[in-house]
Write a protein that holds these residues in place. Structure first.
Motif, mmCIF file in Angstrom:
data_model
loop_
_atom_site.group_PDB
_atom_site.id
_atom_site.type_symbol
_atom_site.label_atom_id
_atom_site.label_comp_id
_atom_site.label_asym_id
_atom_site.label_seq_id
_atom_site.Cartn_x
_atom_site.Cartn_y
_atom_site.Cartn_z
ATOM 1 N N GLY A 24 84.180 -20.833 8.261
ATOM 2 C CA GLY A 24 85.148 -21.882 7.977
ATOM 3 C C GLY A 24 86.331 -21.372 7.176
ATOM 4 N N ILE A 25 86.064 -20.502 6.207
ATOM 5 C CA ILE A 25 87.155 -19.928 5.413
ATOM 6 C C ILE A 25 88.073 -19.088 6.294
ATOM 7 N N LEU A 26 87.472 -18.263 7.157
ATOM 8 C CA LEU A 26 88.267 -17.427 8.053
ATOM 9 C C LEU A 26 89.106 -18.281 9.012
ATOM 10 N N ALA A 27 88.485 -19.306 9.580
ATOM 11 C CA ALA A 27 89.208 -20.186 10.507
ATOM 12 C C ALA A 27 90.346 -20.904 9.790
ATOM 13 N N GLY A 28 90.106 -21.277 8.541
ATOM 14 C CA GLY A 28 91.151 -21.927 7.753
ATOM 15 C C GLY A 28 92.315 -21.008 7.454
ATOM 16 N N GLN A 29 92.081 -19.710 7.532
ATOM 17 C CA GLN A 29 93.140 -18.720 7.331
ATOM 18 C C GLN A 29 93.876 -18.404 8.633
#
Length: 257
Positions: A24-29
């Motif tokens: 989720g953090i990566l996708a948010g980036q």
């Protein structure tokens, strides 16, 4: 595409939470991220409200048709999640029969690697969530990745389970002539309890620089995010659990740079 496998031969240590939160953090980036659920219990799949038993295709079908695997077939198996840039290859209970039905067939150990090779231009990252047992699914997940992330609950029974995982990495590495890169992640840490403090201390003594120097704390907001079927970094972005996973991600990217 960078591929990470999240594995441990003990259940309940935070594998799915680690997979979902980092993704989720990566996708948010703005990164394109693929999740692969290889656990027959399909916790990662159900996390996003997907009932894989009602789908036409799942990860099981990739193994079933491994000889003629095509990019088109894989794309038909993909399910979008509620978050932009985040897709999943869903699991199904049929995966529990894989070792018995097809475990001895030629080429079974590289199905996931071949799958990801076909999708290499579609995603920036892939994260594989493993079942807590050694079998053809874990063998595939280990063979497909650049780094293994090993969540370990900071309690003594979990440390005993870690012994089995390390033995597996040793035996597979020797047979494949491969040195696995791995990071041990202390999870569910509660600084108020002597048990957590002692377990963390022993973990560092036994595995030294293979252990991430920080911890994932006990945080009920991570469980709340699961109930809401949303990635923690969106549901509770300022929680201490998400903050810890952001630090973990920064660390992993640095050591892999």
């Amino acid at each position: 595409m960078i591929v990470w496998t999240v594995a441990n031969q003990k259940g309940g240590v935070g594998k799915t939470t680690t997979t979902v939160t980092l993704a989720g953090i990566l996708a948010g980036q703005g990164k394109k991220v693929l999740l692969i659920d290889t656990d027959p219990h399909a916790s990662l799949t159900y996390y996003f409200g997907i009932d894989s038993e009602e789908l036409d295709n799942s990860v099981f079908d990739l193994f079933l048709h491994k000889q003629n695997l095509s990019k088109e077939q894989i794309l038909q198996t993909l399910c979008p999640t509620s978050m932009n840039n985040l897709d999943i290859l869903p699991a199904t209970m049929a995966l529990a029969t894989l070792d018995r039905r097809m475990g001895n067939q030629h080429g079974m150990g590289l199905v996931l690697k071949n799958t990801l090779d076909l999708l290499a231009d579609e995603y920036d990252y892939a994260l594989i969530d493993c079942p807590p047992v050694l079998g053809v699914l874990m063998v595939n997940a280990l063979a497909a990745c650049e780094r293994i992330l090993i969540p370990v609950q900071t309690e003594f029974l979990a440390l005993k389970g870690l012994d089995r995982m390390m033995r597996t990495l040793y035996l597979m590495g020797r047979s494949q002539k491969k040195n696995y890169r791995y990071t041990i992640i202390p999870t569910m840490f509660d600084k108020r309890t002597k048990a957590s403090l002692e377990a963390y201390k022993e973990l560092k003594q036994l595995y030294q620089n293979k252990v991430w120097s920080n911890v994932i704390p006990v945080d009920t907001k991570l469980r709340d995010a699961s109930l809401a079927q949303r990635v923690p970094s969106v549901y509770t972005p300022k929680s201490r659990g998400v903050f810890a996973y952001q630090n973990l991600l920064t660390y992993i990217l640095q050591v892999d740079d």
